[in-house]
Enzyme design. Structure first.
Site, PDB file in Angstrom:
ATOM      1  N   ASP A  59       0.585  -1.293   0.084  1.00  0.00           N
ATOM      2  CA  ASP A  59       0.053   0.157   0.089  1.00  0.00           C
ATOM      3  C   ASP A  59       1.049   1.264  -0.126  1.00  0.00           C
ATOM      4  OD1 ASP A  59      -2.493   1.465   0.086  1.00  0.00           O
ATOM      5  OD2 ASP A  59      -3.259   0.230   1.632  1.00  0.00           O
TER       6      ASP A  59
ATOM      7  N   ASP B  70     -10.689   1.952  -3.429  1.00  0.00           N
ATOM      8  CA  ASP B  70     -11.232   1.537  -2.097  1.00  0.00           C
ATOM      9  C   ASP B  70     -12.605   1.484  -1.961  1.00  0.00           C
ATOM     10  OD1 ASP B  70      -8.963   1.061  -0.568  1.00  0.00           O
ATOM     11  OD2 ASP B  70      -8.930   2.928   0.474  1.00  0.00           O
TER      12      ASP B  70
END
Ligand code: GLA
Length: 737
Positions: A477, A547
């Site tokens: 990430d 997301d």
């Protein structure tokens, strides 16, 4: 076919798999001084003009072998627009009266800022052309590399800039390539814009006089724009007409410009973003640009997407020793279920449930390390939190494996919280300017990966983590953009090279980690789709587009994503309803049908699912496994894209050998008893028989025969009418021998 690891651009920038050379695809006509590259259905040509400048000649549908490729000798249009602006240059130096976008702009120590690049020499080998240019009188050399892929016709262009002089040269701007399209006034530019949870919003605008700039100034790829484009003509449709597609392989600040020049030609230039850019080239030093990939299709935007998808599968995504990238495993991810509240018992309970569904990879997300109980602390401390995992990770991993899944772990290696042991030990490792405040994003700072000590530390930590634990997969990430991009320890003249050095070192870490752990798979995530580009895709196996897991928003997101990027790399999860983004309620079937159109994942709290949900999910996971090769390696046809009047998405995936097709039709809302348009399939074998069945095992409407020819499905089509809000149907067509 034999495959060799070759560099399309220098190794440090992008390792890519290309076929071993066979028949030559590139040639040079010495009499006309024209270079020509042929591959797939594409021809690309450029020439050395009478003044020695490299001039674009042709880029489009493949031409007959001996087609005359003469291009006019161009001179200035008027005293106001001298030749530099009229000649469509392949790689324009900023000089000689250029007002159009330069590919290269430099400043010499003596103040000279005039650069005019002339042809000096070339090399043609197999499917590759290398042309060396240099300034009219100073020893600044540029080597342009062109390579064409023989099956798709995708062109890879990059440049190496070399200072062969005795004094420093500062590079102020460096593109990988310039491309030109002929004079016309009906070009349209398609690209995407976005932000967190809203990536991949498609834009479509006329390319008229003036400039369009797509860029990231953020230090990484970003989601504000993504580095791809498609250019079409006024009459191009989804399946017909010319479409030029392109994407940059670079995960740092980048820029692409689209200009209609004074003559009406379209000029596309792309490479490093010149914003805040300054790269000192000492005597003997070189600067390599990223690679700018482009393709052409006369089968519309759909054809251009399919071409790019295929190229990515065949030449960009890691193959792990096979002919194609391995199929994505069905994964479970704990983030939406537990957020930072991870511990051994909780993860085990989720793993037990996930295994029952047919999940193949269990991924523990954020929260497992350091003092990571919220996003305020812990980044940088990549050791297991002893309160949450008193026995370490091994018991959890062993159980996950015993359940038949492999184990994946979330990391965010480039970031640091000020509240971390790493920061307390090395406050100087953070990007920033001396004695200036540093802006935090999500309570975190960016490690200056351009520093070799930081680079080596990050690799060592990850190597240890993967060596000591049986980890098959890392979700990598990257949850903020740069601010205050300072590198105070470097020489002032080198500090802005951070834009290049950071990304090079990031690539180096991933490449080295993969070399040391060859089976390891990696997902690129940046708070969603903030770091998706062909540079990162060459070294990661899958990417997280957003997301935003709302299944209806996701159809838009996936549509934007797959314009340029392959479903083979696009992950999608089934999560809770109502979904956290829009509080939208959808059925489990709808969520599956949306998520099954890429690499399927499940990201819900499985403890909340009852027997019915578990049974439905098990059925869909099994259906997905039947069609995933087709979804991930087949051809995607966008049969219907939602618009204001018709909130319906219909996507068809056809297997490479046409033995199977997976059809998904999803609707946001139906109205007024409207009957839905017939779905005419594409890409099937017209003469073969196909049987059709629903993905959820239910009976199809009486309007759909159980079996018919490919010609029937393509010409007569499939009639299914959905009723209600957020309804969908998935169908599998199987060729019957
Ligand atoms: C980012 C990712 C999410 C999740 C969180 C964890 O937002 O995109 O999927 O991993 O970080 O903090």
């Amino acid at each position: 076919m034999m495959w060799v690891l070759r560099a399309l651009c220098p190794m440090a920038v992008l390792p890519i798999l290309m076929p071993a050379p066979a028949a030559a695809q590139a040639s040079y006509d010495a009499a006309a001084r024209i270079f020509r590259l042929d591959g797939g259905d594409v021809t690309y040509a450029f020439k050395v003009n009478a003044t020695g400048i490299l001039q674009s000649v042709y880029w489009g549908r493949r031409l007959p072998d001996r087609a005359p490729l003469a291009a006019p000798e161009l001179s200035g249009l008027s005293g106001f627009d001298v030749a530099a602006n009229v000649v469509p240059q392949e790689y324009a130096g900023q000089g000689g009266g250029l007002y159009a976008e330069p590919a290269l702009k430099v400043t010499y120590a003596d103040g000279n800022r005039d650069l005019v690049l002339y042809y000096r020499s070339h090399e043609v080998r197999g499917d590759e052309v290398r042309v060396t240019l240099s300034d009219l009188d100073r020893p600044l050399f540029v080597t342009l590399t062109y390579r064409i892929d023989r099956s798709t016709g995708v062109i890879a262009r990059s440049a190496v800039i070399e200072n062969r002089g005795a004094t420093d040269v500062r590079v102020d701007q460096a593109a990988a390539a310039g491309y030109t399209l002929p004079v016309a006034y009906d070009y349209r530019l398609h690209y995407s814009t976005g932000r967190w949870a809203a990536e991949w919003t498609l834009q479509d605008r006329a390319l008229t006089a003036g400039s369009t700039v797509l860029e990231s100034r953020r230090g990484s790829t970003g989601s504000q724009n993504n580095p791809w484009f498609t250019i079409t003509r006024g009459d191009t449709t989804e399946e017909n007409g010319p479409a030029w597609i392109g994407a940059l392989a670079w995960s740092g600040s980048w820029r692409m410009t689209f200009d209609q020049d004074v003559t009406g030609r379209i000029r596309v230039t792309g490479g490093y973003n010149p914003f805040d850019f300054a790269y000192r080239l000492r005597p003997g030093a070189r600067l390599e640009t990223p690679t700018f990939f482009t393709g052409f299709s006369d089968r519309g935007r759909g054809g251009a997407s399919r071409l790019f998808h295929r190229f990515q599968r065949e030449h960009v995504l890691p193959h792990h020793g096979g002919d194609l990238p391995p199929l994505r495993k069905v994964l479970y991810n704990s983030w939406e279920a537990t957020e930072f509240k991870v511990d051994e018992a909780g993860q085990l309970a989720l793993a037990e449930r996930a295994a029952k569904l047919g999940v193949e990879r269990f991924v523990m997300d954020d929260g497992w390390f350091g003092q990571r109980n919220s996003d305020k602390a812990g980044l940088g401390d990549w050791t297991v939190n002893p309160a949450k995992f008193p026995r370490g990770l091994t018991p959890l991993i062993d159980r996950v494996k015993a359940l038949g899944m492999d184990f994946g772990l979330w990391v965010e290696p480039e970031m640091i919280n000020a509240d971390s042991d790493l920061y307390r030990a090395h406050p100087d490792w953070v990007m920033g300017f001396k004695e200036r405040p540093r802006t935090e994003g999500r309570n975190q700072l960016v490690l200056n990966l351009a520093r070799t000590d930081v680079r080596d530390h990050v690799l060592a930590v990850l190597d240890k983590l993967v060596s000591e634990n049986d980890i098959a997969f890392l979700k990598w990430d990257y949850n903020r953009n740069w601010s205050e991009p300072g590198w105070p320890d470097a020489d002032v003249a080198d500090q802005q090279t951070i834009y290049v050095a950071y990304v090079r070192n990031l690539y180096w870490i991933i490449d080295e980690l993969r070399k040391r752990h060859p089976g390891l798979e990696i997902e690129s995530c940046s708070g969603g789709g903030g770091r998706v580009d062909l540079g990162i895709m060459a070294r990661t196996d899958q990417v997280w587009p957003s997301d935003n897991t709302d299944p209806f928003d996701r159809m838009l997101i996936q549509d934007g994503f797959t314009q340029a990027y392959a479903p083979a790399a696009m992950m999608a999860w089934v999560t809770d309803s109502p979904n956290w983004v829009n509080r939208r309620q959808t059925t489990l079937s709808f969520r599956f049908l949306s998520a099954m159109q890429g690499g399927l994942g499940i990201g819900t709290n499985l403890n909340k699912w009852g027997d019915t949900e578990m049974a439905t999910a098990r059925y869909y996971v099994a259906s997905y496994k039947r069609v995933r090769e087709t979804v991930q390696r087949g051809d995607l046809y966008r049969l219907n894209r939602a618009n204001a009047a018709d909130q319906r998405w219909t996507n068809l995936y056809v297997a490479a050998d046409r033995s199977q097709a997976a059809l998904f039709t999803l609707v946001g809302s139906t109205n007024k008893l409207d009957v839905m348009p017939t779905i005419n399939l594409r890409g099937l074998d017209p003469d073969a028989q196909y049987r059709i069945e629903a993905m959820d095992g239910t009976a199809l409407p009486a309007t759909v025969p159980a079996r018919a020819s490919g010609a029937y499905w393509m010409n007569h089509g499939v009639d299914v009418t959905l009723r209600g809000d957020f309804q969908g149907m998935g169908m599998i067509l199987t060729r019957v021998r």
